[in-house]
Write a protein that holds these residues in place. Sequence first.
Motif: not given
Length: 295
Positions: A102-104, A245-252, A287-289
């Motif tokens: 996830l971090v990478e 924000a615009k084009n913000g990323v959600l990562a799990f 991981v899900v992005i």
Amino acid sequence: MLISIRDLINEGVKKLETAKIASPLLDVQLLLCHVLEVDKVFLYCHMNDTIDLQKAEEFNKLLEKRYKGCPLQYITNKQEFMGLDFYVDENVLIPRPDTEILVEKILEIMKGENFIKKRSINIADIGSGSGAIGLSLAKYETRCKVHSVDISENALKITTRNSENLEVKQRVKLYKGDMLSPLLNKELEKSFDIIVSNPPYIPSDEIDSLQIEVSKYEPRLALDGGLDGLEYYREIITASPKLLAKNGVLAFEIGWNQGEDLKKLLKETGEYKNVEVIKDLANLDRVVIAVLNPD
């Protein structure tokens, strides 16, 4: 009475073998290194050296904890993650190698076209625990400003301790509260470039069947994802558009079989695009992005 390092190791290994500990020799060596404040090379070069009774007793007390199933990391208060040393205890989950994926991935994303020109990158680390995810990002990407959220006061103290040890404290802000709730205010609306979380995702009725190191010793609050393991994902997915924000990323980080469920949850909202499931080295979901749709 004096005892040699060799004899202490041999006796320790026999004890841990009776408890079916997976790596008895390594665990004994690391415990002894911790007590003697030396590295493994020292042990190999001084096997016939003797140690005094006080140190032997200290070692045996720690060995007894490991024998009963207490994770080695909680005994030594140390776990390596992303090549960095983190302090851990029973108040936080032990950072695991799988989470490095996830971090990478986030570090890779921050080098992409939507981020490369940004002078500052705001990251929300939800359920920060030891701070392993957010602090690693801050350490390896100096543009990061990390907002660490956890419901546990003790966990936040550990995040603070690790942020000081890693010399990133000046770029870390702490919030006490449940999931995204401390961030949901006018001041922070649409202010985050990335929201990252490794939330509790074990279904409630599966926790007691996990290995003893997890089920008995790691904080249940950080493991229990509700009836189907997806409770906190739903909460974060629903609230995140208010903060990204615009084009913000959600990562799990996710459980080994939760990829399709997360893709479905994200797509059903209509708020996200480019949903991607990333596998670990065992070819399991990890991981899900997803990227927030433009307004």
